[in-house]
Design a protein around this motif. Structure first.
Motif, PDB file in Angstrom:
ATOM      1  N   GLN A 186       0.870  -1.180   0.000  1.00 25.92           N
ATOM      2  CA  GLN A 186       0.000   0.000   0.000  1.00 25.92           C
ATOM      3  C   GLN A 186       0.908   1.231   0.000  1.00 25.92           C
ATOM      4  O   GLN A 186       1.699   1.432   0.914  1.00 25.92           O
ATOM      5  N   ASN A 187       0.812   2.065  -1.035  1.00 23.20           N
ATOM      6  CA  ASN A 187       1.648   3.258  -1.149  1.00 23.20           C
ATOM      7  C   ASN A 187       1.034   4.419  -0.373  1.00 23.20           C
ATOM      8  O   ASN A 187      -0.171   4.450  -0.116  1.00 23.20           O
ATOM      9  N   ALA A 188       1.855   5.393  -0.022  1.00 22.57           N
ATOM     10  CA  ALA A 188       1.412   6.538   0.770  1.00 22.57           C
ATOM     11  C   ALA A 188       0.369   7.388   0.036  1.00 22.57           C
ATOM     12  O   ALA A 188      -0.478   8.023   0.665  1.00 22.57           O
ATOM     13  N   ASP A 189       0.407   7.399  -1.280  1.00 15.41           N
ATOM     14  CA  ASP A 189      -0.529   8.231  -2.048  1.00 15.41           C
ATOM     15  C   ASP A 189      -1.875   7.549  -2.308  1.00 15.41           C
ATOM     16  O   ASP A 189      -2.709   8.050  -3.054  1.00 15.41           O
ATOM     17  N   GLY A 190      -2.096   6.397  -1.681  1.00 15.08           N
ATOM     18  CA  GLY A 190      -3.374   5.705  -1.832  1.00 15.08           C
ATOM     19  C   GLY A 190      -3.364   4.647  -2.919  1.00 15.08           C
ATOM     20  O   GLY A 190      -4.320   3.894  -3.050  1.00 15.08           O
ATOM     21  N   THR A 191      -2.325   4.597  -3.724  1.00 16.16           N
ATOM     22  CA  THR A 191      -2.227   3.575  -4.768  1.00 16.16           C
ATOM     23  C   THR A 191      -1.618   2.316  -4.160  1.00 16.16           C
ATOM     24  O   THR A 191      -1.167   2.322  -3.017  1.00 16.16           O
ATOM     25  N   TYR A 192      -1.595   1.254  -4.931  1.00 16.31           N
ATOM     26  CA  TYR A 192      -0.972   0.020  -4.470  1.00 16.31           C
ATOM     27  C   TYR A 192      -0.020  -0.502  -5.533  1.00 16.31           C
ATOM     28  O   TYR A 192      -0.108  -0.163  -6.713  1.00 16.31           O
ATOM     29  N   THR A 193       0.921  -1.322  -5.082  1.00 17.28           N
ATOM     30  CA  THR A 193       1.860  -1.993  -5.965  1.00 17.28           C
ATOM     31  C   THR A 193       1.860  -3.463  -5.600  1.00 17.28           C
ATOM     32  O   THR A 193       1.889  -3.803  -4.417  1.00 17.28           O
ATOM     33  N   ASN A 240       0.629  -1.776 -10.785  1.00 19.50           N
ATOM     34  CA  ASN A 240       0.392  -0.538 -10.047  1.00 19.50           C
ATOM     35  C   ASN A 240      -1.017  -0.084 -10.356  1.00 19.50           C
ATOM     36  O   ASN A 240      -1.408  -0.008 -11.519  1.00 19.50           O
ATOM     37  N   LYS A 267      -4.911   1.852  -8.528  1.00 23.65           N
ATOM     38  CA  LYS A 267      -5.632   2.603  -7.524  1.00 23.65           C
ATOM     39  C   LYS A 267      -6.823   1.758  -7.105  1.00 23.65           C
ATOM     40  O   LYS A 267      -7.515   1.214  -7.968  1.00 23.65           O
TER      41      LYS A 267
END
Length: 152
Positions: free
Chosen positions: A92-99, A108, A110
């Protein structure tokens, strides 16, 4: 126009182009009037008209081969996704997206979006619609990360 198309055209029609250049050279050196330039224009237009037909055919062939190659890479990437889903990790990325990462695949996206960016063996393959296979990889990666705790 694409350089690959022109290159293929020159390889296939080098003899016609050579003959046209020889005729142009002879016309420019032998004919010394306005007729010379009319003949030159006619020869150039003839070569361009001829090349237009051939270039379209070559462009279609190049496009067809490209589409087949992209399709094969996409199929291979989907198969690898299925095989590597059990090892994939959800981040879970800080900007709300995921990898989602595995050995050969990176997705990658959202949450809730219908598309993900796909990278296969380090090569970006563009944005793909989230189909059943991709959704199952996302679900499996979330389960792997929850169970293993190695995701960030």
């Amino acid at each position: 126009m694409d350089w690959q198309v022109w290159s293929e055209f020159f390889r296939q029609n080098w003899l016609i182009i050579l003959i046209a250049l020889i005729i142009l050279f002879l016309v420019i050196n032998l004919v010394k009037t306005v007729i010379r330039w009319l003949i030159v224009i006619v020869i150039i237009l003839t070569v361009f008209i001829y090349s237009g037909i051939s270039l379209d055919q070559i462009k279609q062939t190049v496009t067809s081969v490209t589409d087949q190659t992209v399709g094969a890479v996409r199929d291979q990437a989907l198969n690898v996704m299925k095989d590597e889903a059990r090892d994939a990790r959800f981040i879970q990325n800080a900007d709300g997206t995921y990898t989602i990462k595995s050995d050969n695949i990176e997705l990658n996206g959202k949450p809730g979006a219908g598309k993900v960016s796909v990278t296969f063996r380090g090569v970006p393959l563009g944005e793909w619609d989230v189909n059943d296979t991709i959704q199952s990889v996302i679900t499996q990666a979330k389960q792997n990360t929850a169970a293993g705790g190695s995701g960030s």
